[in-house]
Design a protein around this motif. Structure first.
Motif, PDB file in Angstrom:
ATOM      1  N   PHE A  27       0.963  -7.542  -2.948  1.00 41.42           N
ATOM      2  CA  PHE A  27      -0.243  -7.246  -3.725  1.00 41.42           C
ATOM      3  C   PHE A  27      -0.637  -8.416  -4.624  1.00 41.42           C
ATOM      4  CE2 PHE A  27       0.429  -2.899  -2.398  1.00 41.42           C
ATOM      5  CZ  PHE A  27      -0.883  -2.450  -2.257  1.00 41.42           C
ATOM      6  N   GLU A  60     -12.985   3.889  -3.156  1.00 42.59           N
ATOM      7  CA  GLU A  60     -12.207   4.450  -4.268  1.00 42.59           C
ATOM      8  C   GLU A  60     -11.106   5.364  -3.742  1.00 42.59           C
ATOM      9  OE1 GLU A  60     -12.544   3.512  -7.336  1.00 42.59           O
ATOM     10  OE2 GLU A  60     -14.538   2.591  -7.334  1.00 42.59           O
ATOM     11  N   TRP A  63      -8.356   3.183  -2.014  1.00 42.18           N
ATOM     12  CA  TRP A  63      -7.425   2.487  -2.906  1.00 42.18           C
ATOM     13  C   TRP A  63      -6.816   3.373  -3.972  1.00 42.18           C
ATOM     14  CZ3 TRP A  63     -11.783  -1.490  -3.790  1.00 42.18           C
ATOM     15  CH2 TRP A  63     -12.633  -1.104  -4.830  1.00 42.18           C
ATOM     16  N   THR A  64      -7.019   4.672  -3.872  1.00 37.58           N
ATOM     17  CA  THR A  64      -6.206   5.605  -4.654  1.00 37.58           C
ATOM     18  C   THR A  64      -5.075   6.144  -3.775  1.00 37.58           C
ATOM     19  OG1 THR A  64      -8.163   6.273  -5.869  1.00 37.58           O
ATOM     20  CG2 THR A  64      -6.254   7.703  -6.057  1.00 37.58           C
ATOM     21  N   PRO A  67      -2.166   3.293  -2.436  1.00 40.26           N
ATOM     22  CA  PRO A  67      -1.155   2.972  -3.452  1.00 40.26           C
ATOM     23  C   PRO A  67      -0.280   4.172  -3.807  1.00 40.26           C
ATOM     24  CG  PRO A  67      -3.252   2.050  -4.093  1.00 40.26           C
ATOM     25  CD  PRO A  67      -3.520   2.922  -2.902  1.00 40.26           C
ATOM     26  N   LEU A  68      -0.866   5.371  -3.770  1.00 37.80           N
ATOM     27  CA  LEU A  68      -0.088   6.567  -4.087  1.00 37.80           C
ATOM     28  C   LEU A  68       1.074   6.719  -3.098  1.00 37.80           C
ATOM     29  CD1 LEU A  68      -0.359   8.789  -6.225  1.00 37.80           C
ATOM     30  CD2 LEU A  68      -1.570  10.166  -4.548  1.00 37.80           C
ATOM     31  N   VAL A  71       3.692   3.919  -3.838  1.00 38.29           N
ATOM     32  CA  VAL A  71       4.575   4.127  -4.992  1.00 38.29           C
ATOM     33  C   VAL A  71       5.573   5.257  -4.739  1.00 38.29           C
ATOM     34  CG1 VAL A  71       2.993   3.190  -6.731  1.00 38.29           C
ATOM     35  CG2 VAL A  71       2.999   5.649  -6.289  1.00 38.29           C
ATOM     36  N   MET A  72       5.175   6.254  -3.918  1.00 38.11           N
ATOM     37  CA  MET A  72       6.134   7.317  -3.606  1.00 38.11           C
ATOM     38  C   MET A  72       7.311   6.757  -2.810  1.00 38.11           C
ATOM     39  SD  MET A  72       5.316  10.010  -5.135  1.00 38.11           S
ATOM     40  CE  MET A  72       4.660   9.048  -6.468  1.00 38.11           C
ATOM     41  N   MET A  74       8.422   3.690  -3.040  1.00 37.78           N
ATOM     42  CA  MET A  74       9.262   2.931  -3.978  1.00 37.78           C
ATOM     43  C   MET A  74      10.089   3.878  -4.834  1.00 37.78           C
ATOM     44  SD  MET A  74       6.938  -0.281  -5.201  1.00 37.78           S
ATOM     45  CE  MET A  74       5.438   0.587  -5.521  1.00 37.78           C
ATOM     46  N   PHE A  75       9.468   4.977  -5.243  1.00 36.53           N
ATOM     47  CA  PHE A  75      10.197   5.964  -6.030  1.00 36.53           C
ATOM     48  C   PHE A  75      11.418   6.462  -5.258  1.00 36.53           C
ATOM     49  CE2 PHE A  75      10.968  10.538  -6.495  1.00 36.53           C
ATOM     50  CZ  PHE A  75      11.496  10.530  -7.769  1.00 36.53           C
TER      51      PHE A  75
ATOM     52  N   SER B 321      10.927   8.997 -13.709  1.00 35.12           N
ATOM     53  CA  SER B 321      10.661   7.917 -12.760  1.00 35.12           C
ATOM     54  C   SER B 321       9.412   8.247 -11.937  1.00 35.12           C
ATOM     55  CB  SER B 321      11.873   7.722 -11.844  1.00 35.12           C
ATOM     56  OG  SER B 321      11.570   6.818 -10.812  1.00 35.12           O
ATOM     57  N   PHE B 322       9.326   9.485 -11.481  1.00 42.89           N
ATOM     58  CA  PHE B 322       8.187   9.927 -10.674  1.00 42.89           C
ATOM     59  C   PHE B 322       6.872   9.761 -11.448  1.00 42.89           C
ATOM     60  CE2 PHE B 322       5.393  13.161  -8.834  1.00 42.89           C
ATOM     61  CZ  PHE B 322       5.553  12.896  -7.476  1.00 42.89           C
ATOM     62  N   PHE B 325       5.732   6.171 -11.891  1.00 44.73           N
ATOM     63  CA  PHE B 325       5.038   5.636 -10.710  1.00 44.73           C
ATOM     64  C   PHE B 325       3.609   6.173 -10.632  1.00 44.73           C
ATOM     65  CE2 PHE B 325       9.177   4.309  -8.911  1.00 44.73           C
ATOM     66  CZ  PHE B 325       8.808   3.033  -8.570  1.00 44.73           C
ATOM     67  N   ILE B 329      -0.967   4.276 -10.816  1.00 46.82           N
ATOM     68  CA  ILE B 329      -2.140   4.401  -9.943  1.00 46.82           C
ATOM     69  C   ILE B 329      -3.468   4.140 -10.671  1.00 46.82           C
ATOM     70  CG2 ILE B 329      -3.390   5.966  -8.382  1.00 46.82           C
ATOM     71  CD1 ILE B 329      -0.752   4.988  -7.259  1.00 46.82           C
ATOM     72  N   ILE B 333      -6.222   1.282  -9.797  1.00 45.93           N
ATOM     73  CA  ILE B 333      -7.635   1.562  -9.500  1.00 45.93           C
ATOM     74  C   ILE B 333      -8.539   0.650 -10.318  1.00 45.93           C
ATOM     75  CG2 ILE B 333      -9.448   3.314  -9.754  1.00 45.93           C
ATOM     76  CD1 ILE B 333      -7.297   5.421  -9.115  1.00 45.93           C
ATOM     77  N   PHE B 336      -8.534  -2.887  -8.866  1.00 47.81           N
ATOM     78  CA  PHE B 336      -9.346  -2.983  -7.648  1.00 47.81           C
ATOM     79  C   PHE B 336     -10.837  -3.007  -7.997  1.00 47.81           C
ATOM     80  CE2 PHE B 336      -5.604  -0.557  -5.660  1.00 47.81           C
ATOM     81  CZ  PHE B 336      -4.993  -1.733  -5.272  1.00 47.81           C
ATOM     82  N   LEU B 368       2.703  -5.041 -11.970  1.00 46.95           N
ATOM     83  CA  LEU B 368       3.547  -4.951 -10.772  1.00 46.95           C
ATOM     84  C   LEU B 368       5.025  -5.056 -11.131  1.00 46.95           C
ATOM     85  CD1 LEU B 368       1.315  -7.089  -8.389  1.00 46.95           C
ATOM     86  CD2 LEU B 368       1.862  -4.684  -8.072  1.00 46.95           C
ATOM     87  N   LEU B 371       6.771  -1.883 -11.822  1.00 45.76           N
ATOM     88  CA  LEU B 371       7.285  -1.031 -10.744  1.00 45.76           C
ATOM     89  C   LEU B 371       8.800  -1.142 -10.644  1.00 45.76           C
ATOM     90  CD1 LEU B 371       4.577  -1.873  -8.067  1.00 45.76           C
ATOM     91  CD2 LEU B 371       4.721   0.192  -9.466  1.00 45.76           C
ATOM     92  N   SER B 375      11.328   2.280 -11.145  1.00 51.99           N
ATOM     93  CA  SER B 375      12.280   2.729 -10.130  1.00 51.99           C
ATOM     94  C   SER B 375      13.682   2.797 -10.726  1.00 51.99           C
ATOM     95  CB  SER B 375      12.234   1.762  -8.946  1.00 51.99           C
ATOM     96  OG  SER B 375      13.516   1.533  -8.444  1.00 51.99           O
TER      97      SER B 375
END
Lengths: 314, 539
Positions: A27, A60, A63-64, A67-68, A71-72, A74-75, B321-322, B325, B329, B333, B336, B368, B371, B375
Motif C-alpha cells: 500500500f 467508496e 475501497w471500504t 481493506p476490511l 485487515v481481517m 492480518m487480525f 485487536s479486532f 483493525f 478502515i 477511506i 483514498f 500503516l 497495523l 496485531s
C-alpha cells in the motif's frame, strides 16, 4: 525479514510480521506512486482546467470492503501467532523462579541455584514464574519474541522453548526508573547435555560451604554479583544509586533515622541491618525507598559471607 | 465583496477598552484568542523540540554522552508532557479552530466568547502548574508522560504538580469542546445545512465530542493518583491493595481517544487544503464526514492495544485487536479520498500543498505501521520499543505537526494579511521533511531489532542506526529554524496579502485579509456546497 526459529514463539510472530509488512509495503509504495503520478500529470502547467468531480460511490464501496477483508486477514495472523503466548505451560516444563526488582533480574532454580543471568537447556520447555518486588517490569527477549509485563503483587507465567544454543539479550522494557536501561541480562541457551552437567555442577556452587578452598570474602563477592547488587553499589568508591562498599566497614557513617541525622559505626550489625531492613537508616545524600529487604532471598550463611566480603574492602 | 471590508479596521488593529498586551489577554475575540494560543503553543513547542534534540544527542552514542541518566529521564518526561498536554492536544482546535470555525460557518464569534477566553487562562494556569514541577520540590518528575503506577508513587521526584497540571489543562480542553459543539449546532449561517458545512468544522465537531466525553476520565484518574499519594487510598499501588493494571486502563481510556483529538482536526485541515490547490471539490465529501464520525466513535473502544503485554484476558485481547483493525478502515477511506481529490485537478504547487502532500506520505507510514501494533503477535514483539516511538511520532508529529505547518502557511495570509516568503518556506519544508525521515525511519528498524524505549543507554548493536537518527534530528531542527524565522519575519515585513490568494472556495476567503473585528458585515446566506469552485475568484 526471514522467519526465525530461535524459539517456539518466533515462527507465529514472524509469519504475522511477513504478512503485515507485505501489506504495508504494497500500500505504501502503491499509493505513493499514484500520488506522485497525479501531482506530475495534473499540475497546473499540464492540466490548466480541473474537472469538477464530486466522488464515486462504487469506488467508496470498493475501497471500504477490500481493506476490511485485508485487515481481517492480518487480525487472524496476529491472533494465531499470539495464542501460544497465552497458553498454560506443559507439565514437563523446567520451572525457574524469576524475580524482577529495580534494575536487576534474579533467576532461582529448583535445586537452589541462583543467578542474575538465565541459563536454560535447548529444546526443552522452560517456564518462568515471575514476580516483581517493586514496580512494573517487563521481560523482553527479542530473539525469542517473548515479552510480558511483570506487575508487583501478582505472579505471571511465561513459558517457551529455546531451539538453538547461544547467548541472547534480555531487557527490561517497562520504564522502571533511574537505571532502567541498565536492567539488562542475557539468556544462555546450552545444549541438553551441557545444561545437564552445568546444572549438576552448579549444585556444589550453590551449597557454598562445600567449597572450602575459596575464601569467605570471595564467595561473598560471588553472591553479591549473582544478586545483581552491583547495579546500585560499587566496590571502588564510585557513587551510583546507593553507597559504595569500599571503606565502609568500621568507619563512622552519617545516616538519617526517623527523620533525625545520627552518626553510627558501620559494624557487622549495621551491614546486616542495611541488607535486611534497608530503609531503617538511610545514608545521608541517598534516597529512601529505592532498596527493598533481601530477607527472603538470603540464608544466614550467605549473609555472613556478604559481610565478610564488605569487611575485606577496607 | 472583499473591497467593502478594507476600510474597516481589522481585528489586529482594533482598539477596545484595554491597551497594549491587555487588549490581547483580555480580548474575547475568537481571532485574538487563537493568536494567544498560537504564541503560547509556539513557545512551548520550541522548548519541547529542544528537549527532543537533547535526547537524540544523548543517544548518538552508547553510555553517557551529554547528560546523566537521571537528567535524561527527566528530559523525556518533560518532552512528553509538554508535547502531548501543552501542544498537540490543544494545538489545532485551539489555534485554527478558534480562528476559523466561526468564520467558516458564517458566524461573528463562538457561542460563548468569555468562556473561550477563560479556556485560554485555564490553559496558561495549567501549564504554569505543570512547569512548576521542574523547579519545586525534589527535582523534575521522571515517570514518563504516562505516570504509570506504581512507579509514580515510588519515585521521590516532584510528580504531583505535573499530574495536577494535566488535570487543569483537561478543563481547558473540555470547555473548548463544549464551546465548539454549541457553536456548530447554533451558529451556522442561514442555508448552511450540516452537509454544506466544510470538513474542517466537521472534524472539529467530532473532536469536540471526544474532548467533552473522554477528558473527564483522565481528570478523575489523575485525582485518584493525588488521593493515593497524599491520603494513601489504595487504587493502583499493590502495597496498598490496589491494581496497577487498573491505572493503565483508566489512563488509556482517555489517552487513546486523545490521539484522535489530535489527528481528527489535522485530517480536517488536509481536507481543506487539497481541494483548494487542486481547484476541484473534495472527493467523497460524505464518505469523509462519515469516516470522521466513525473514527471519533470507534476510537473510544481500542485503548486496550496499549496493554497487550500487561496481562488481560484472551477475550479482551481478541476484542481490542479486532476493534483496532476496524478503526484503521475510516482512516484508509480518508487517504483514498484525498488522493482521488488530486485526480484530474489543476494543481498549484505552493507551500501549503507541499506540506499537505508530505502529510499524506508520513501519515500513511504512521497509519500503516499501526497495523503492526494492532496485531497481537507483532505488537508483543515491538511493544515498548523504539518502533512505538517511531509510529507515534509519524502520527502525532508527522500527522498533527505537518497539518499544523500546512495550516499555518495556508491561513497565514488570512491571519496576518501578509504573505510569507515562498522560497524560504519551501527550503524550510525540504530540510525539515528530509530530517524528519532520517530521524524517525531508523527507529522502526531499531524497534524490530529489539531496542526498548525510554533507554538512556543501549547495547552496541543498536549504535549505528542511533547515529543516523540523531543526525536526522539535527537536520530537522535546522529546517524548523528556517520555517519559524521565515514566518516570524513575514508576519511583519511580508508583502500585503489579497483576500483570496489561493482561490479557496470556503467562507474565510470571501472576507478581507486580515478579517474585520466581527468577520462579516452581514451574515452570509449559504446556498452552495462548501467546495463549489464555480464562482471562486482569485485575489
Amino acid at each position: 525479514m526471514i522467519t526465525s526459529n530461535l524459539s517456539n514463539l518466533a515462527r507465529g510472530v514472524d509469519t504475522a510480521f511477513i504478512v503485515i509488512l507485505s501489506v504495508i509495503f504494497f500500500f505504501l509504495i502503491g499509493l505513493t506512486v499514484v500520488l506522485i503520478i497525479f501531482i506530475l500529470r495534473y499540475r497546473e502547467s499540464k492540466n490548466p482546467v480541473a474537472s469538477q468531480i464530486h466522488g464515486n460511490n462504487k469506488l467508496e464501496i470498493i475501497w471500504t470492503v477490500i481493506p476490511l477483508l485485508i485487515v481481517m486477514a492480518m487480525f487472524y495472523f496476529g491472533w494465531t501467532g499470539w495464542k501460544p503466548m497465552d497458553s498454560a505451560p506443559p507439565d514437563d516444563a523446567f520451572e525457574i523462579e524469576t524475580t524482577a526488582r529495580m534494575w536487576k533480574w534474579s533467576f532461582k532454580y529448583p535445586n537452589g541455584k541462583r543467578l542474575d543471568t538465565l541459563v536454560i537447556p535447548a529444546g526443552k520447555p522452560v517456564s518462568l514464574n515471575m514476580n516483581s518486588l517493586d514496580v512494573i517490569h517487563s521481560i523482553y527477549i527479542p530473539a525469542f519474541r517473548l515479552k510480558k509485563d511483570i506487575n508487583p503483587g501478582s505472579e505471571r507465567n511465561a513459558w517457551f522453548i529455546a531451539n538453538t544454543p547461544g547467548i541472547y539479550d534480555l531487557f527490561c522494557t517497562e520504564y522502571c526508573g533511574l537505571e532502567h536501561s541498565s536492567m539488562i541480562s542475557s539468556v544462555k541457551v546450552l545444549s541438553a547435555d551441557e545444561f545437564e552437567s552445568w546444572y549438576a555442577d552448579s549444585v556444589s556452587e550453590t551449597h557454598i560451604a562445600v567449597k572450602t578452598e575459596v575464601s569467605a570474602s570471595s564467595r561473598g563477592k560471588q553472591i553479591v554479583q549473582q544478586l545483581g547488587c552491583n547495579a546500585c553499589h560499587s566496590a571502588d568508591g564510585t557513587k551510583i544509586v546507593g553507597p559504595s562498599y569500599l571503606g565502609v566497614f568500621g568507619h563512622e557513617v552519617t545516616v538519617i533515622r526517623d527523620g533525625k541525622t545520627v552518626t553510627v559505626t558501620a559494624d557487622e550489625d549495621y551491614i546486616r541491618r542495611s541488607i535486611l531492613d534497608p530503609n531503617f537508616e538511610i545514608v545521608e545524600g541517598y534516597n529512601k525507598g529505592l532498596m527493598l529487604s533481601y530477607e527472603d532471598l538470603l540464608s544466614d550463611e550467605e549473609l555472613d559471607l556478604i559481610v565478610e566480603y564488605i569487611k575485606s574492602l577496607n | 465583496m472583499s473591497n467593502s471590508h478594507n476600510q474597516e479596521s481589522s481585528y489586529l488593529d482594533y482598539k477596545g477598552r484595554f491597551k497594549g498586551i491587555f487588549a490581547w489577554i483580555f480580548s474575547t475575540d475568537h481571532k485574538r484568542i487563537a493568536l494567544l494560543y498560537l504564541y503560547s503553543i509556539a513557545t512551548f513547542f520550541i522548548v519541547g523540540a529542544l528537549l527532543g534534540l537533547a535526547m537524540k544527542l544523548e543517544l548518538i552514542a552508547p553510555g553517557k554522552t551529554i547528560m546523566e541518566a537521571k537528567t535524561y529521564n527527566g528530559v523525556f518526561t518533560l518532552h512528553g508532557i509538554t508535547m502531548i498536554f501543552l501542544i498537540v492536544i490543544p494545538g489545532l482546535p485551539a489555534v485554527f479552530g478558534n480562528f476559523l470555525l466561526p468564520i467558516m460557518i458564517g458566524a461573528k464569534d463562538v457561542s460563548f466568547p468569555r468562556l473561550n477566553l477563560l479556556s485560554w487562562w485555564v490553559y496558561i494556569f495549567g501549564a504554569a502548574v505543570a512547569i512548576s514541577s521542574q523547579f519545586l520540590g525534589n527535582g523534575p518528575p521522571d515517570t514518563g508522560w504516562t505516570f504509570y503506577a506504581p512507579y509514580s508513587f515510588r519515585t521521590t521526584t516532584n510528580m504531583l504538580p505535573a499530574v495536577l497540571g494535566a488535570f487543569i489543562l483537561g478543563f481547558s480542553s473540555i470547555l473548548t469542546g463544549l464551546n465548539f459543539i454549541v457553536t456548530i449546532h447554533r451558529m451556522r449561517a442561514p442555508g448552511m445545512s450540516w452537509l454544506k458545512m466544510p470538513l474542517f468544522p466537521w472534524a472539529l465537531y467530532g473532536t469536540a465530542w471526544i474532548q467533552l466525553l473522554a477528558t473527564p476520565i483522565v481528570g478523575i484518574t489523575l485525582l485518584m493518583i493525588v488521593a493515593e499519594r497524599t491520603l494513601h487510598i489504595g487504587f493502583f499501588d499493590p502495597t496498598l491493595g490496589g491494581d496497577p493494571v487498573l491505572y493503565q486502563h483508566l489512563f488509556w481510556i482517555y489517552s487513546h481517544p486523545a490521539v484522535y483529538i489530535m489527528i481528527l482536526p489535522a485530517m480536517g485541515v488536509i481536507s481543506e487544503i487539497l481541494p483548494t490547490f487542486a481547484r476541484k471539490p473534495i472527493f467523497g465529501y460524505k464518505a469523509i464526514v462519515v469516516s470522521t464520525l466513525l473514527i471519533a466513535f470507534i476510537g473510544y473502544f481500542v485503548w486496550g492495544h496499549h496493554m497487550f503485554t500487561a496481562g488481560m484476558s484472551g477475550t479482551a485481547q481478541f476484542a481490542f485487536s479486532f476493534l483496532t483493525f476496524l478503526v484503521a478502515i475510516p482512516s484508509a477511506i480518508k487517504v483514498f479520498n484525498w488522493i482521488a481529490t488530486l485526480y484530474k485537478g489543476s494543481i498549484q504547487l505552493k507551500t501549503p500543498f507541499y506540506w499537505a502532500v508530505s502529510f499524506l506520505f508520513v501519515f500513511m507510514i504512521g497509519g500503516l505501521s499501526g497495523l503492526v501494533l494492532g496485531s497481537l503477535a507483532t505488537n508483543v514483539h515491538v511493544h515498548d520499543t523504539a518502533f512505538v516511538v517511531a509510529h507515534f511520532h509519524f502520527i502525532v508529529f508527522g500527522g498533527v505537526g505537518y497539518a499544523f505547518f500546512a495550516a499555518l502557511h495556508y491561513w497565514f495570509p488570512k491571519i496576518y494579511g501578509k504573505m510569507y516568503d515562498e522560497g524560504w518556506a519551501n527550503t524550510g519544508w525540504v530540510i525539515f521533511f528530509m530530517g524528519f525521515l532520517i530521524l524517525y525511519l531508523p527507529m522502526f528498524v531499531l524497534g524490530i531489532m529489539g531496542m526498548p524505549r525510554r533507554y538512556f543507554d543501549y547495547v552496541d548493536e543498536f549504535s549505528r542506526l542511533n547515529i543516523v537518527s540523531s543526525l536526522g534530528a539535527i537536520l530537522m531542527i535546522f529546517g524548523l529554524i528556517v520555517i519559524i524565522l521565515n514566518l516570524v519575519r513575514s508576519a511583519r515585513y511580508g508583502k500585503t496579502a489579497m483576500a483570496n490568494p489561493w482561490g479557496g472556495p470556503t467562507l474565510e476567503w470571501q472576507i478581507s485579509s486580515p478579517p474585520a473585528l466581527e468577520n462579516f458585515n452581514e451574515i452570509p446566506v449559504v446556498s452552495k456546497d462548501p467546495y463549489d469552485f464555480s464562482n471562486v475568484k482569485l485575489g
